[in-house]
Design a protein around this motif. Structure first.
Motif, mmCIF file in Angstrom:
data_model
loop_
_atom_site.group_PDB
_atom_site.id
_atom_site.type_symbol
_atom_site.label_atom_id
_atom_site.label_comp_id
_atom_site.label_asym_id
_atom_site.label_seq_id
_atom_site.Cartn_x
_atom_site.Cartn_y
_atom_site.Cartn_z
ATOM 1 N N ILE A 357 0.625 -1.355 -0.233
ATOM 2 C CA ILE A 357 -0.227 -0.214 0.338
ATOM 3 C C ILE A 357 0.823 1.233 0.194
ATOM 4 C CG2 ILE A 357 -0.560 -0.074 2.628
ATOM 5 C CD1 ILE A 357 -2.715 1.271 -0.201
ATOM 6 N N GLU A 358 1.525 1.057 0.751
ATOM 7 C CA GLU A 358 2.987 2.652 0.918
ATOM 8 C C GLU A 358 3.585 3.161 -0.670
ATOM 9 O OE1 GLU A 358 5.761 1.986 3.258
ATOM 10 O OE2 GLU A 358 4.771 1.883 5.481
ATOM 11 N N GLN A 359 3.520 1.932 -1.587
ATOM 12 C CA GLN A 359 4.086 2.281 -3.446
ATOM 13 C C GLN A 359 2.876 2.615 -3.723
ATOM 14 O OE1 GLN A 359 5.324 -1.187 -4.683
ATOM 15 N NE2 GLN A 359 6.647 -2.259 -2.363
ATOM 16 N N ILE A 360 2.089 1.757 -3.471
ATOM 17 C CA ILE A 360 0.632 2.648 -3.841
ATOM 18 C C ILE A 360 0.240 3.546 -3.733
ATOM 19 C CG2 ILE A 360 -1.544 1.910 -4.992
ATOM 20 C CD1 ILE A 360 0.353 0.091 -6.072
ATOM 21 N N ALA A 361 0.393 3.954 -2.411
ATOM 22 C CA ALA A 361 -0.241 5.563 -2.335
ATOM 23 C C ALA A 361 1.254 6.748 -3.019
ATOM 24 C CB ALA A 361 -0.267 5.383 -0.548
ATOM 25 N N THR A 362 1.804 6.426 -2.848
ATOM 26 C CA THR A 362 2.800 6.850 -3.457
ATOM 27 C C THR A 362 2.813 6.654 -5.586
ATOM 28 O OG1 THR A 362 4.307 6.225 -2.124
ATOM 29 C CG2 THR A 362 4.944 7.460 -4.583
ATOM 30 N N LYS A 363 1.997 6.451 -5.906
ATOM 31 C CA LYS A 363 1.421 6.536 -7.420
ATOM 32 C C LYS A 363 0.683 7.294 -7.306
ATOM 33 C CE LYS A 363 3.444 1.724 -8.736
ATOM 34 N NZ LYS A 363 3.003 0.343 -9.330
ATOM 35 N N TYR A 364 -0.367 6.708 -6.420
ATOM 36 C CA TYR A 364 -1.394 8.090 -6.369
ATOM 37 C C TYR A 364 -1.386 9.631 -6.455
ATOM 38 C CZ TYR A 364 -5.058 4.805 -7.129
ATOM 39 O OH TYR A 364 -6.429 3.766 -7.948
ATOM 40 N N ILE A 365 -0.044 9.616 -4.867
ATOM 41 C CA ILE A 365 0.441 10.618 -5.261
ATOM 42 C C ILE A 365 0.893 11.647 -6.372
ATOM 43 C CG2 ILE A 365 1.755 12.738 -3.909
ATOM 44 C CD1 ILE A 365 1.069 10.360 -1.305
ATOM 45 N N ASP A 366 1.657 10.620 -7.004
ATOM 46 C CA ASP A 366 2.767 10.881 -8.650
ATOM 47 C C ASP A 366 1.087 11.578 -9.380
ATOM 48 O OD1 ASP A 366 4.871 11.188 -7.373
ATOM 49 O OD2 ASP A 366 5.362 9.244 -7.777
ATOM 50 N N LEU A 367 0.568 10.773 -9.856
ATOM 51 C CA LEU A 367 -0.918 10.845 -10.329
ATOM 52 C C LEU A 367 -1.583 12.157 -10.476
ATOM 53 C CD1 LEU A 367 -2.634 10.564 -12.937
ATOM 54 C CD2 LEU A 367 -3.981 8.603 -10.864
ATOM 55 N N TYR A 368 -2.038 12.104 -8.862
ATOM 56 C CA TYR A 368 -2.929 13.719 -8.466
ATOM 57 C C TYR A 368 -1.470 15.133 -8.761
ATOM 58 C CZ TYR A 368 -5.605 10.715 -4.786
ATOM 59 O OH TYR A 368 -6.179 9.482 -4.367
ATOM 60 N N THR A 369 -0.100 14.790 -8.777
ATOM 61 C CA THR A 369 0.605 15.831 -8.851
ATOM 62 C C THR A 369 0.253 16.402 -10.109
ATOM 63 O OG1 THR A 369 1.837 15.154 -6.542
ATOM 64 C CG2 THR A 369 2.754 16.547 -8.342
ATOM 65 N N ARG A 370 0.860 15.656 -10.972
ATOM 66 C CA ARG A 370 0.804 15.896 -12.569
ATOM 67 C C ARG A 370 -0.351 16.181 -12.520
ATOM 68 N NH1 ARG A 370 2.279 10.353 -12.477
ATOM 69 N NH2 ARG A 370 1.158 10.211 -13.976
ATOM 70 N N VAL A 371 -1.339 15.157 -12.802
ATOM 71 C CA VAL A 371 -2.758 16.138 -12.922
ATOM 72 C C VAL A 371 -3.205 17.343 -12.391
ATOM 73 C CG1 VAL A 371 -5.751 15.608 -12.769
ATOM 74 C CG2 VAL A 371 -4.434 13.950 -12.884
ATOM 75 N N LEU A 372 -2.236 17.511 -11.098
ATOM 76 C CA LEU A 372 -2.796 19.476 -10.607
ATOM 77 C C LEU A 372 -1.999 19.984 -11.768
ATOM 78 C CD1 LEU A 372 -3.057 18.963 -7.559
ATOM 79 C CD2 LEU A 372 -4.881 19.513 -8.648
ATOM 80 N N ARG A 373 -0.852 19.438 -11.868
ATOM 81 C CA ARG A 373 0.299 20.220 -12.679
ATOM 82 C C ARG A 373 -0.624 20.707 -14.117
ATOM 83 N NH1 ARG A 373 5.876 17.716 -11.167
ATOM 84 N NH2 ARG A 373 6.206 18.688 -9.155
ATOM 85 N N SER A 374 -1.349 20.183 -14.409
ATOM 86 C CA SER A 374 -2.164 20.099 -15.663
ATOM 87 C C SER A 374 -2.884 21.077 -15.742
ATOM 88 C CB SER A 374 -1.858 19.307 -16.303
ATOM 89 O OG SER A 374 -2.783 18.232 -16.094
ATOM 90 N N GLY A 375 -3.815 20.742 -14.989
ATOM 91 C CA GLY A 375 -4.915 21.977 -14.809
ATOM 92 C C GLY A 375 -6.487 21.161 -14.781
#
Length: 380
Positions: A357-375
């Motif tokens: 779950i720690e690895q999976i959460a990191t993947k979601y955080i990375d996804l959220y960050t990319r999505v927020l950067r792109s608008g």
């Protein structure tokens, strides 16, 4: 980040999607993110608002229509979220994408099922389902696929390829871990398992899960292996049929049906072997839990199973619906302790490397960050 998760049901509801939402939310909160759950109030005794493990839970509506309307009103009042995360192609995802459009917020949707009971197949069967699917495919910024099979199904209905991303379910590999000898003995004592070896199934008792197939395989196995018992932990529409079939046998003292349990750790620690006989799966939490617990697993040869484990290395596969081969694979694992030990270790290694779950959460955080950067509407 401030993330609002929209899901039909949530804790104390027990199910694969609910469990994964809870695990991910807990891990995100642990890392300092603010997580809000917007879910149905499916039981009037449940609080409309509460905070559990740092997760803010709001329960609105008592059915899909009232949930949809009240979710939009809630999100209109609470405009401080960074991102909306819908679970499954259902009413919560539709509420998320519409609110995202109205509030200029990015939206991701997780698709959890594949095959005959998956979201693509079931959505195609009704006009409203097809409409929901079209809305999600058109407006969700990213669509999370648990497995390659789910991604392939979405591609087959022309989902935007750039929107699809693969992130599997996550398991707490500290909670679900191989027991010591003392822990195993303690678990068996608490469950009252004083003798014999136990074959375990955990999950919903529904037609696609094929608990009936496992029961028939065990009936055949019991004729030649007298010290083996079967334990099925779960609830669902097949329970009545299983109870009737059990009464037709002379094995009622060797087969136990136990309703769904809020925690199943004890069963994994006490069991000798795990079986998943499903005709179709999204990504089975129960299988991942059993593997993380170091249990040898016998699993139907679905696309999900071939993705999660390697036959003869981290589990044993059998052809879908084939009770005879299922019986043979179970008997083989039980008869060879060295094989069982090797499969259990291989299963544990596989989960810790790919599904923690720690690895999976990191993947979601990375996804959220990319999505927020792109608008909300830009390229990510």
């Amino acid at each position: 980040m401030k993330v609002c998760m929209l899901i039909s049901r949530f804790c104390p509801a027990v199910g694969g999607t609910e469990t994964q939402c809870l695990r991910l939310s807990r891990e995100l909160v642990r890392r300092g993110h603010a997580i809000t759950i917007l879910t149905e109030r499916f039981d009037p005794s449940l609080r409309r608002e509460e905070t559990t493990d740092g997760i803010h839970i709001f329960r609105v509506g008592s059915n899909s229509v009232s949930y949809f309307i009240k979710s939009l009103l809630f999100l209109k009042r609470h405009r401080d979220f960074d991102l909306l995360h819908g679970h499954m192609i259902a009413t919560p995802a539709i509420a998320a994408v519409i609110a995202g459009k109205l509030l200029n917020l990015p939206v991701i949707v997780k698709v959890a099922g594949a095959g005959i009971s998956g979201e693509v197949t079931t959505s195609k069967q009704a006009l409203m389902g097809r409409l929901k699917m079209a809305i999600v495919l058109r407006h969700a910024k990213k669509i999370v696929c648990l497995t390659a099979a789910i991604e392939e199904e979405l591609r087959s209905i022309h989902a935007p390829p750039d929107a699809l991303i693969r992130i599997p379910n996550g398991i707490d590999t500290h909670r679900f871990a191989p027991p010591s000898l003392e822990e195993r003995q303690s678990a068996r004592k608490k469950l009252g398992w004083t003798e014999g070896r136990r074959i375990l199934y955990t999950g919903r008792l529904s037609p696609e899960k094929r608990p009936d197939l496992l029961l028939e395989a065990f009936i055949a196995l019991a004729k030649s292996v007298p010290d083996v018992y079967l334990v099925l932990v779960g609830s669902g529409p097949e329970r009545g049929a299983l109870e009737r079939r059990l009464k037709e046998t002379d094995l009622e003292n060797r087969i136990t049906l136990i309703p769904t349990q809020p925690t199943v750790d004890l069963f994994y620690r006490a069991a000798d072997l795990y079986v998943l006989p499903s005709d179709a799966e999204g990504l089975s939490n129960s299988l991942l839990e059993a593997m993380a617990s170091g249990l040898p697993c016998v699993v139907s040869d679905t696309p999900m199973a071939r993705e999660v484990l390697v036959n003869e290395t981290s589990g044993l596969l059998f052809p879908i619906g084939n009770a005879e081969t299922l019986t043979a694979q179970v008997e083989r694992a039980l008869a060879d302790p060295s094989l069982s030990a090797r499969l259990g270790q291989g299963a544990r290694d596989r989960v810790t490397k790919a599904y923690d779950i720690e690895q999976i959460a990191t993947k979601y955080i990375d996804l959220y960050t990319r999505v927020l950067r792109s608008g909300p509407s830009g390229e990510s």
